[in-house]
Write a protein that holds these residues in place. Structure first.
Motif, PDB file in Angstrom:
ATOM      1  N   HIS A   1       1.115  -0.935   0.205  1.00  0.00           N
ATOM      2  CA  HIS A   1       0.063  -0.240  -0.094  1.00  0.00           C
ATOM      3  C   HIS A   1       1.128   1.338   0.182  1.00  0.00           C
ATOM      4  N   GLN A   2       1.998   1.013   0.841  1.00  0.00           N
ATOM      5  CA  GLN A   2       2.703   2.717   0.624  1.00  0.00           C
ATOM      6  C   GLN A   2       3.346   2.851  -0.624  1.00  0.00           C
ATOM      7  N   LYS A   3       3.660   0.928  -1.159  1.00  0.00           N
ATOM      8  CA  LYS A   3       4.498   2.070  -2.664  1.00  0.00           C
ATOM      9  C   LYS A   3       3.435   2.080  -3.473  1.00  0.00           C
ATOM     10  N   GLU A   4       2.251   2.145  -3.011  1.00  0.00           N
ATOM     11  CA  GLU A   4       0.983   2.274  -4.538  1.00  0.00           C
ATOM     12  C   GLU A   4       1.395   3.724  -3.822  1.00  0.00           C
ATOM     13  N   LEU A   5       1.011   4.358  -2.840  1.00  0.00           N
ATOM     14  CA  LEU A   5       0.943   5.484  -2.603  1.00  0.00           C
ATOM     15  C   LEU A   5       1.916   6.689  -2.724  1.00  0.00           C
ATOM     16  N   LEU A   6       2.995   5.460  -2.748  1.00  0.00           N
ATOM     17  CA  LEU A   6       4.383   6.619  -3.163  1.00  0.00           C
ATOM     18  C   LEU A   6       4.334   6.882  -4.580  1.00  0.00           C
ATOM     19  N   THR A   7       4.196   5.816  -5.224  1.00  0.00           N
ATOM     20  CA  THR A   7       3.868   6.190  -6.747  1.00  0.00           C
ATOM     21  C   THR A   7       3.160   6.960  -7.617  1.00  0.00           C
ATOM     22  N   LEU A   8       1.677   7.301  -6.597  1.00  0.00           N
ATOM     23  CA  LEU A   8       1.109   7.682  -7.395  1.00  0.00           C
ATOM     24  C   LEU A   8       1.154   9.472  -6.181  1.00  0.00           C
ATOM     25  N   PHE A   9       2.056   9.284  -5.681  1.00  0.00           N
ATOM     26  CA  PHE A   9       2.811  11.110  -5.021  1.00  0.00           C
ATOM     27  C   PHE A   9       3.314  10.979  -6.266  1.00  0.00           C
ATOM     28  N   TYR A  10       5.059  10.107  -6.527  1.00  0.00           N
ATOM     29  CA  TYR A  10       5.324  10.076  -7.799  1.00  0.00           C
ATOM     30  C   TYR A  10       4.940  10.681  -8.586  1.00  0.00           C
ATOM     31  N   GLN A  11       3.977  10.907  -9.584  1.00  0.00           N
ATOM     32  CA  GLN A  11       2.997  10.705 -10.626  1.00  0.00           C
ATOM     33  C   GLN A  11       2.449  12.363 -10.375  1.00  0.00           C
ATOM     34  N   GLY A  12       2.948  12.923  -9.119  1.00  0.00           N
ATOM     35  CA  GLY A  12       2.567  14.114  -9.033  1.00  0.00           C
ATOM     36  C   GLY A  12       0.414  14.220  -8.600  1.00  0.00           C
ATOM     37  N   LEU A  13       0.028  12.994  -8.377  1.00  0.00           N
ATOM     38  CA  LEU A  13      -2.139  13.623  -8.458  1.00  0.00           C
ATOM     39  C   LEU A  13      -1.878  14.327  -6.889  1.00  0.00           C
ATOM     40  N   THR A  14      -3.073  14.912  -6.925  1.00  0.00           N
ATOM     41  CA  THR A  14      -3.226  15.262  -5.618  1.00  0.00           C
ATOM     42  C   THR A  14      -4.246  14.633  -4.640  1.00  0.00           C
ATOM     43  N   ASP A  15      -4.956  14.920  -3.961  1.00  0.00           N
ATOM     44  CA  ASP A  15      -4.725  13.899  -2.945  1.00  0.00           C
ATOM     45  C   ASP A  15      -6.243  13.599  -3.490  1.00  0.00           C
ATOM     46  N   LYS A  16      -7.125  14.233  -3.401  1.00  0.00           N
ATOM     47  CA  LYS A  16      -8.237  14.214  -4.704  1.00  0.00           C
ATOM     48  C   LYS A  16      -8.575  13.280  -5.462  1.00  0.00           C
ATOM     49  N   GLU A  17      -6.906  13.410  -6.362  1.00  0.00           N
ATOM     50  CA  GLU A  17      -6.686  12.362  -7.484  1.00  0.00           C
ATOM     51  C   GLU A  17      -6.914  11.373  -7.236  1.00  0.00           C
ATOM     52  N   ILE A  18      -5.918  10.574  -6.245  1.00  0.00           N
ATOM     53  CA  ILE A  18      -5.615   9.690  -5.677  1.00  0.00           C
ATOM     54  C   ILE A  18      -6.663   8.915  -5.021  1.00  0.00           C
ATOM     55  N   VAL A  19      -7.852   9.681  -4.145  1.00  0.00           N
ATOM     56  CA  VAL A  19      -9.156   8.625  -4.083  1.00  0.00           C
ATOM     57  C   VAL A  19      -9.989   8.409  -4.942  1.00  0.00           C
ATOM     58  N   GLN A  20      -9.808   9.342  -5.782  1.00  0.00           N
ATOM     59  CA  GLN A  20     -10.635   8.840  -7.180  1.00  0.00           C
ATOM     60  C   GLN A  20      -9.458   7.804  -7.941  1.00  0.00           C
ATOM     61  N   GLU A  21      -8.728   7.586  -7.813  1.00  0.00           N
ATOM     62  CA  GLU A  21      -7.584   6.438  -8.730  1.00  0.00           C
ATOM     63  C   GLU A  21      -7.555   5.273  -7.708  1.00  0.00           C
ATOM     64  N   GLN A  22      -7.790   5.170  -6.053  1.00  0.00           N
ATOM     65  CA  GLN A  22      -8.159   4.579  -5.978  1.00  0.00           C
ATOM     66  C   GLN A  22      -9.748   4.061  -5.294  1.00  0.00           C
ATOM     67  N   ASN A  23     -10.422   4.651  -6.185  1.00  0.00           N
ATOM     68  CA  ASN A  23     -12.077   4.095  -5.639  1.00  0.00           C
ATOM     69  C   ASN A  23     -12.640   3.903  -4.428  1.00  0.00           C
ATOM     70  N   GLY A  24     -11.689   5.123  -3.227  1.00  0.00           N
ATOM     71  CA  GLY A  24     -12.079   5.266  -2.275  1.00  0.00           C
ATOM     72  C   GLY A  24     -11.656   6.055  -1.333  1.00  0.00           C
ATOM     73  N   GLY A  25     -11.891   6.529   0.221  1.00  0.00           N
ATOM     74  CA  GLY A  25     -11.216   6.964   1.016  1.00  0.00           C
ATOM     75  C   GLY A  25     -11.656   8.030   1.118  1.00  0.00           C
ATOM     76  N   SER A  26     -10.763   8.681   1.271  1.00  0.00           N
ATOM     77  CA  SER A  26     -10.646  10.814   1.925  1.00  0.00           C
ATOM     78  C   SER A  26      -9.588  11.298   1.565  1.00  0.00           C
ATOM     79  N   PRO A  27      -9.890  12.587   1.252  1.00  0.00           N
ATOM     80  CA  PRO A  27      -8.399  13.280   1.068  1.00  0.00           C
ATOM     81  C   PRO A  27      -7.966  13.539   1.954  1.00  0.00           C
ATOM     82  N   SER A  28      -8.070  13.610   3.316  1.00  0.00           N
ATOM     83  CA  SER A  28      -7.895  13.567   4.630  1.00  0.00           C
ATOM     84  C   SER A  28      -7.229  12.214   5.229  1.00  0.00           C
ATOM     85  N   THR A  29      -7.288  11.447   5.036  1.00  0.00           N
ATOM     86  CA  THR A  29      -6.964   9.671   4.621  1.00  0.00           C
ATOM     87  C   THR A  29      -5.322   9.476   4.085  1.00  0.00           C
TER      88      THR A  29
END
Length: 255
Positions: free
Chosen positions: A84-112
């Motif tokens: 999970h941490q690897k997945e998040l780091l990859t998304l951070f590296y791609q420059g996605l915003t917190d909101k975009e990451i939530v959409q990419e993962q189909n769940g969660g919230s920007p605060s998470t």
């Protein structure tokens, strides 16, 4: 699995670049696969000529995509990261915003996601402190030769605790098994894995790098070292000290 000593000896900056300059060979070395690019030589790639430094950078792009991509796919025992941490780091590296990451993962919230960012930054802080502590330890303690770990060979297979060998252990083992000196005969072949590796590491010094040997030549070199030279020859291959072609007519030291 990483068997590249240059990788482990590199600084954080060098690892980030993916290459380092090796003064011994006067070349730039890809830390990811250990390919060398000799300074002063021009290397062609896709119809373009590159000097050594630019050639290794081009090599990393072509062969490894990016240093980040290579490192993020390493086993957890090297990174300490969960999937999970690897997945998040990859998304951070791609420059996605917190909101975009939530959409990419189909769940969660920007605060998470923000919480995960914070936790990873805290992990980075702890890593810096740990690296500093180890740096001080290396300077104050491990600079003494007996405490230094012996670097394992580049062809090492299944690297584990067997390879955690100090200079003191190496000296003691070699004096036990080579009673007439390091160039003398092997008294007996050890059964314990760590001692076996130390003995083989000494035996491989009887062979030259970049030279191809026939099986007969291998036997002629090994027979004065130990009567069961066939077993020694097999272990040199099995533990990655040497390589041979399929029909066994050519042997060489794995570099």
């Amino acid at each position: 699995m990483i068997h590249n000593n240059n990788f482990w000896n590199a600084t954080v900056e060098e690892l980030s670049n993916g290459y380092a300059f090796d003064k011994n060979t006067d070349s730039y070395v890809c830390l990811l696969c250990n390919e060398h690019f000799e300074d002063g030589i021009i290397y062609p790639s896709d119809g373009i000529l590159y000097e050594a430094k630019k050639a290794v950078i081009q090599h990393i792009k072509q062969e490894h995509d990016s240093v980040f991509d290579y490192l993020i796919h390493l086993d957890k025992k090297y990174t300490g990261l969960t999937d999970h941490q690897k997945e998040l780091l990859t998304l951070f590296y791609q420059g996605l915003t917190d909101k975009e990451i939530v959409q990419e993962q189909n769940g969660g919230s920007p605060s998470t996601i923000r919480s995960h960012r914070f936790n990873l930054k805290e992990k980075e802080k702890r890593a810096k402190v740990f690296l500093t502590l180890m740096n001080l330890l290396n300077k104050e303690v491990y600079q003494e030769s007996d405490h230094k770990f012996v670097p394992f060979h580049k062809g090492a297979k299944m690297v584990d605790d067997r390879y955690a060998i100090t200079e003191a252990e190496k000296k003691k083992t070699l004096s036990t098994y080579f009673k007439d000196g390091l160039d003398g005969q092997l008294d007996k072949f050890p059964s314990k894995e760590k001692r076996k590796l130390i003995v083989l590491q000494n035996i491989i010094t009887h062979f030259e790098l970049h030279k191809v040997y026939s099986e007969k030549e291998i036997n002629q070199i090994l027979e004065p070292v130990y009567h069961d030279f066939v077993t020694v020859r097999r272990y040199l291959i099995e533990y990655g000290f040497m390589e041979r072609n399929r029909d066994g007519t050519a042997y060489w030291v794995k570099n």
